[in-house]
Design an enzyme around this catalytic site. Structure first.
Site, PDB file in Angstrom:
ATOM      1  N   ASP A  39      13.756   4.015   9.636  1.00 24.85           N
ATOM      2  CA  ASP A  39      13.100   2.985  10.593  1.00 24.85           C
ATOM      3  C   ASP A  39      12.115   3.870  11.296  1.00 24.85           C
ATOM      4  O   ASP A  39      12.678   4.576  12.350  1.00 24.85           O
ATOM      5  CB  ASP A  39      14.102   2.064  11.433  1.00 24.85           C
ATOM      6  CG  ASP A  39      13.385   1.454  12.358  1.00 24.85           C
ATOM      7  OD1 ASP A  39      12.226   1.501  12.437  1.00 24.85           O
ATOM      8  OD2 ASP A  39      14.255   0.545  13.042  1.00 24.85           O
TER       9      ASP A  39
ATOM     10  N   TYR B 115      -2.798  -7.584  16.687  1.00 22.13           N
ATOM     11  CA  TYR B 115      -3.051  -6.585  15.385  1.00 22.13           C
ATOM     12  C   TYR B 115      -4.190  -5.853  15.622  1.00 22.13           C
ATOM     13  O   TYR B 115      -4.150  -4.443  15.208  1.00 22.13           O
ATOM     14  CB  TYR B 115      -3.135  -7.342  14.224  1.00 22.13           C
ATOM     15  CG  TYR B 115      -3.283  -6.624  13.055  1.00 22.13           C
ATOM     16  CD1 TYR B 115      -2.159  -6.089  12.517  1.00 22.13           C
ATOM     17  CD2 TYR B 115      -4.225  -6.583  12.004  1.00 22.13           C
ATOM     18  CE1 TYR B 115      -2.053  -5.053  11.095  1.00 22.13           C
ATOM     19  CE2 TYR B 115      -4.443  -5.894  10.874  1.00 22.13           C
ATOM     20  CZ  TYR B 115      -3.457  -5.285  10.391  1.00 22.13           C
ATOM     21  OH  TYR B 115      -3.418  -4.486   9.160  1.00 22.13           O
TER      22      TYR B 115
ATOM     23  N   ARG C  79      -6.323 -12.180  15.272  1.00 22.36           N
ATOM     24  CA  ARG C  79      -5.666 -10.897  14.920  1.00 22.36           C
ATOM     25  C   ARG C  79      -5.802 -10.061  16.102  1.00 22.36           C
ATOM     26  O   ARG C  79      -6.185  -9.130  16.321  1.00 22.36           O
ATOM     27  CB  ARG C  79      -6.442 -10.186  13.993  1.00 22.36           C
ATOM     28  CG  ARG C  79      -6.375 -10.720  12.571  1.00 22.36           C
ATOM     29  CD  ARG C  79      -4.876 -10.497  11.860  1.00 22.36           C
ATOM     30  NE  ARG C  79      -4.608 -11.143  10.881  1.00 22.36           N
ATOM     31  CZ  ARG C  79      -4.255 -12.445  10.420  1.00 22.36           C
ATOM     32  NH1 ARG C  79      -3.765 -13.094  11.732  1.00 22.36           N
ATOM     33  NH2 ARG C  79      -3.986 -12.696   9.165  1.00 22.36           N
TER      34      ARG C  79
ATOM     35  N   ILE D 191       0.900  -1.261   0.087  1.00 25.53           N
ATOM     36  CA  ILE D 191      -0.270   0.002  -0.098  1.00 25.53           C
ATOM     37  C   ILE D 191       0.937   1.196   0.152  1.00 25.53           C
ATOM     38  O   ILE D 191       0.631   2.142  -0.680  1.00 25.53           O
ATOM     39  CB  ILE D 191      -0.740  -0.070   1.056  1.00 25.53           C
ATOM     40  CG1 ILE D 191      -1.998  -1.122   1.080  1.00 25.53           C
ATOM     41  CG2 ILE D 191      -1.583   1.158   1.767  1.00 25.53           C
ATOM     42  CD1 ILE D 191      -2.820  -1.418   2.237  1.00 25.53           C
TER      43      ILE D 191
ATOM     44  N   PRO E   1       2.909  -7.933  -0.858  1.00 28.99           N
ATOM     45  CA  PRO E   1       3.739  -9.008  -0.654  1.00 28.99           C
ATOM     46  C   PRO E   1       3.499  -9.648   0.874  1.00 28.99           C
ATOM     47  O   PRO E   1       3.978 -10.956   0.902  1.00 28.99           O
ATOM     48  CB  PRO E   1       5.089  -8.252  -0.816  1.00 28.99           C
ATOM     49  CG  PRO E   1       5.112  -7.134  -1.625  1.00 28.99           C
ATOM     50  CD  PRO E   1       3.476  -6.649  -1.241  1.00 28.99           C
ATOM     51  N   SER E   2       3.375  -8.808   1.881  1.00 27.97           N
ATOM     52  CA  SER E   2       3.314  -9.506   2.999  1.00 27.97           C
ATOM     53  C   SER E   2       2.043 -10.337   3.153  1.00 27.97           C
ATOM     54  O   SER E   2       2.128 -11.426   3.905  1.00 27.97           O
ATOM     55  CB  SER E   2       3.409  -8.374   4.351  1.00 27.97           C
ATOM     56  OG  SER E   2       2.188  -7.742   4.352  1.00 27.97           O
TER      57      SER E   2
ATOM     58  N   VAL F 188      -5.807  -6.896   1.318  1.00 26.50           N
ATOM     59  CA  VAL F 188      -5.470  -6.309   0.177  1.00 26.50           C
ATOM     60  C   VAL F 188      -4.117  -6.983  -0.364  1.00 26.50           C
ATOM     61  O   VAL F 188      -3.408  -7.377   0.225  1.00 26.50           O
ATOM     62  CB  VAL F 188      -4.816  -4.775   0.528  1.00 26.50           C
ATOM     63  CG1 VAL F 188      -4.134  -4.090  -0.749  1.00 26.50           C
ATOM     64  CG2 VAL F 188      -6.235  -3.642   0.661  1.00 26.50           C
TER      65      VAL F 188
ATOM     66  N   ARG G  41       1.956 -14.267   4.207  1.00 27.90           N
ATOM     67  CA  ARG G  41       1.203 -14.993   5.384  1.00 27.90           C
ATOM     68  C   ARG G  41       0.328 -16.168   4.683  1.00 27.90           C
ATOM     69  O   ARG G  41       0.196 -17.253   5.199  1.00 27.90           O
ATOM     70  CB  ARG G  41      -0.178 -13.829   5.779  1.00 27.90           C
ATOM     71  CG  ARG G  41       0.573 -12.854   6.622  1.00 27.90           C
ATOM     72  CD  ARG G  41      -0.614 -11.856   7.481  1.00 27.90           C
ATOM     73  NE  ARG G  41      -1.388 -11.114   6.698  1.00 27.90           N
ATOM     74  CZ  ARG G  41      -0.916  -9.981   6.046  1.00 27.90           C
ATOM     75  NH1 ARG G  41       0.433  -9.646   6.635  1.00 27.90           N
ATOM     76  NH2 ARG G  41      -1.573  -9.050   5.403  1.00 27.90           N
TER      77      ARG G  41
ATOM     78  N   LYS H  60      -4.534  -1.814  15.547  1.00 27.25           N
ATOM     79  CA  LYS H  60      -5.108  -0.814  14.763  1.00 27.25           C
ATOM     80  C   LYS H  60      -6.337  -0.102  15.247  1.00 27.25           C
ATOM     81  O   LYS H  60      -6.712   1.038  14.726  1.00 27.25           O
ATOM     82  CB  LYS H  60      -5.500  -1.547  13.580  1.00 27.25           C
ATOM     83  CG  LYS H  60      -4.362  -2.462  12.650  1.00 27.25           C
ATOM     84  CD  LYS H  60      -3.407  -1.425  12.152  1.00 27.25           C
ATOM     85  CE  LYS H  60      -2.550  -1.829  11.122  1.00 27.25           C
ATOM     86  NZ  LYS H  60      -1.595  -0.574  10.542  1.00 27.25           N
TER      87      LYS H  60
HETATM   88  N1  LIG Z   1      -2.600  -5.883   2.790  1.00 32.77           N
HETATM   89  C1  LIG Z   1      -3.618  -5.918   3.600  1.00 32.77           C
HETATM   90  O1  LIG Z   1      -4.217  -6.726   3.512  1.00 32.77           O
HETATM   91  C2  LIG Z   1      -3.874  -5.124   4.718  1.00 32.77           C
HETATM   92  C3  LIG Z   1      -5.056  -4.858   5.453  1.00 32.77           C
HETATM   93  C4  LIG Z   1      -5.638  -3.613   6.177  1.00 32.77           C
HETATM   94  C5  LIG Z   1      -4.363  -2.759   6.777  1.00 32.77           C
HETATM   95  N2  LIG Z   1      -3.080  -3.267   6.319  1.00 32.77           N
HETATM   96  C6  LIG Z   1      -2.281  -2.174   6.569  1.00 32.77           C
HETATM   97  O2  LIG Z   1      -1.547  -1.502   5.567  1.00 32.77           O
HETATM   98  C7  LIG Z   1      -0.079  -1.138   5.912  1.00 32.77           C
HETATM   99  C8  LIG Z   1       0.772  -1.706   4.544  1.00 32.77           C
HETATM  100  O3  LIG Z   1       0.635  -3.111   4.430  1.00 32.77           O
HETATM  101  P1  LIG Z   1       0.813  -3.736   3.257  1.00 32.77           P
HETATM  102  O4  LIG Z   1       0.555  -5.161   3.286  1.00 32.77           O
HETATM  103  O5  LIG Z   1       0.362  -2.963   1.984  1.00 32.77           O
HETATM  104  O6  LIG Z   1       2.492  -3.967   3.194  1.00 32.77           O
HETATM  105  P2  LIG Z   1       3.508  -4.961   3.751  1.00 32.77           P
HETATM  106  O7  LIG Z   1       3.400  -5.519   5.019  1.00 32.77           O
HETATM  107  O8  LIG Z   1       3.786  -6.092   2.491  1.00 32.77           O
HETATM  108  O9  LIG Z   1       4.728  -3.773   3.502  1.00 32.77           O
HETATM  109  C9  LIG Z   1       5.204  -3.195   4.759  1.00 32.77           C
HETATM  110  C10 LIG Z   1       6.235  -2.336   4.520  1.00 32.77           C
HETATM  111  O10 LIG Z   1       6.862  -1.741   5.584  1.00 32.77           O
HETATM  112  C11 LIG Z   1       7.927  -1.687   5.910  1.00 32.77           C
HETATM  113  N3  LIG Z   1       8.527  -1.585   7.280  1.00 32.77           N
HETATM  114  C12 LIG Z   1       8.490  -2.602   8.140  1.00 32.77           C
HETATM  115  N4  LIG Z   1       8.839  -2.035   9.286  1.00 32.77           N
HETATM  116  C13 LIG Z   1       9.150  -0.794   9.110  1.00 32.77           C
HETATM  117  C14 LIG Z   1       9.891   0.109  10.142  1.00 32.77           C
HETATM  118  N5  LIG Z   1      10.060  -0.059  11.322  1.00 32.77           N
HETATM  119  N6  LIG Z   1      10.176   1.388   9.434  1.00 32.77           N
HETATM  120  C15 LIG Z   1       9.862   1.738   8.128  1.00 32.77           C
HETATM  121  N7  LIG Z   1       9.436   0.798   7.388  1.00 32.77           N
HETATM  122  C16 LIG Z   1       9.256  -0.595   7.747  1.00 32.77           C
HETATM  123  C17 LIG Z   1       8.718  -3.027   5.189  1.00 32.77           C
HETATM  124  O11 LIG Z   1      10.012  -2.889   4.581  1.00 32.77           O
HETATM  125  C18 LIG Z   1       7.635  -3.041   3.982  1.00 32.77           C
HETATM  126  O12 LIG Z   1       8.086  -2.520   2.755  1.00 32.77           O
HETATM  127  C19 LIG Z   1       0.281  -1.883   7.257  1.00 32.77           C
HETATM  128  O13 LIG Z   1       0.008  -0.780   8.255  1.00 32.77           O
HETATM  129  C20 LIG Z   1      -0.864  -2.896   7.360  1.00 32.77           C
HETATM  130  O14 LIG Z   1      -1.065  -3.210   8.517  1.00 32.77           O
HETATM  131  C21 LIG Z   1      -2.714  -3.845   5.248  1.00 32.77           C
END
Ligand SMILES: NC(=O)c1ccc[n+]([C@@H]2O[C@H](COP(=O)([O-])OP(=O)(O)OC[C@H]3O[C@@H](n4cnc5c(N)ncnc54)[C@H](O)[C@@H]3O)[C@@H](O)[C@H]2O)c1
Length: 247
Positions: A60, A149, A146, A19, A185-186, A182, A190, A153
């Site tokens: 970070d 998590y 969850r 995202i 990659p993560s 959504v 999972r 959130k």
């Molecule tokens: N993918 C989903 O289904 C989903 C649903 C609801 C909410 N979210 C939220 O959306 C956000 C993005 O998730 P995603 O699944 O798109 O991405 P992701 O989990 O695939 O990627 C996460 C990114 O965060 C970076 N990261 C991790 N720890 C970090 C830190 N301490 N400092 C800086 N960068 C760091 C990682 O290197 C990676 O690039 C998250 O907050 C997640 O909880 C995701």
């Protein structure tokens, strides 16, 4: 590109993939000067190679000193997009104290540091927009496995509303987005790490009323709206972008 964010300086966290990456690109396509940060230099390098207009910086978001130093070198920041987050799998009984601390650190404290860093800049310039990524698994809805998590959130929504209330008079808006599942990659990790990946994928899709996962670009589209001057009357809100999961 329609230029809805022309001239705006925008900091994005977790911009290396998922995202955060899609949103950094969408902001750039709308004319913003994007400052993309992530803990992972490799994925930032790929982002930079494909999008030379985006400025990338390894940061970070859970490291207080690094975050403070990062903002020391910034003058104008119109928008902060906080996307850092981590999904821990399990109930409270599988959540050890180290898991609790890690998730609170990554999912909440990172946003505390980033918001605290950007707010003095936004106050000085008398305006700004902060967008925090929450989740449908939060204060809105409980999901199995969850525990921490969803807890964190939910806290993101509270943090968002508190900042919105405190800085509304300074023309600073703070909103959150609560995505459904959504593709990212993560998410793929999972699925792959579950005992039965084929069934796990089916289960993720089955809980989505639209019968499909969301795309990172569908979340980015809402982030563009919240970052833009189309949203100047919107603050303290949580926008669900979840394919109907919260109906
Ligand atoms: N993918 C989903 O289904 C989903 C649903 C609801 C909410 N979210 C939220 O959306 C956000 C993005 O998730 P995603 O699944 O798109 O991405 P992701 O989990 O695939 O990627 C996460 C990114 O965060 C970076 N990261 C991790 N720890 C970090 C830190 N301490 N400092 C800086 N960068 C760091 C990682 O290197 C990676 O690039 C998250 O907050 C997640 O909880 C995701």
């Amino acid at each position: 590109m329609s230029g809805r964010l022309e001239g705006k300086n925008i900091v994005v966290t977790a911009a290396g993939q998922g995202i955060g990456k899609a949103t950094a690109i969408a902001f750039c396509n709308e004319g913003a000067n994007v400052f993309a940060t992530d803990i992972n230099q490799e994925t930032l390098n790929i982002l930079k190679k494909d999008n030379p207009n985006i400025d990338v910086f390894k940061l970070d978001s859970t490291d207080k000193t690094s975050v403070e130093n990062y903002f020391k070198h910034m003058n104008q920041i119109d928008v902060l997009f906080n996307a850092v987050g981590f999904v821990h799998h399990g109930t409270i009984l599988e959540c050890e104290e180290k898991d609790w601390d890690f998730s609170c650190n990554v999912n909440i404290k990172s946003m505390y540091y980033m918001c605290k860093g950007v707010l003095p800049i936004m106050i000085k310039q008398n305006g700004g927009s902060i967008i925090n990524i929450s989740s449908c698994a939060s204060s809105f809805k409980g999901f199995p496995n969850r525990f921490v998590y969803g807890t964190t959130k939910g806290a993101v929504i509270g943090l968002t509303k508190a900042i919105a209330a405190d800085f509304v008079k300074q023309n600073i808006r703070c909103n959150s987005i609560a995505p459904g599942t959504v593709y990212s990659p993560s998410w793929q990790d999972r699925v792959n790490q579950s005992p039965d990946p084929v069934q796990a994928k089916k289960d993720f899709i089955a809980r989505q009323p639209m019968g499909r996962l969301g795309t990172a670009e569908e979340i980015a589209a809402v982030a563009v709206y919240l970052a833009s001057d189309d949203a100047t009357f919107t603050t303290g809100s949580t926008i669900h972008v979840d394919g109907g999961i919260s109906i």
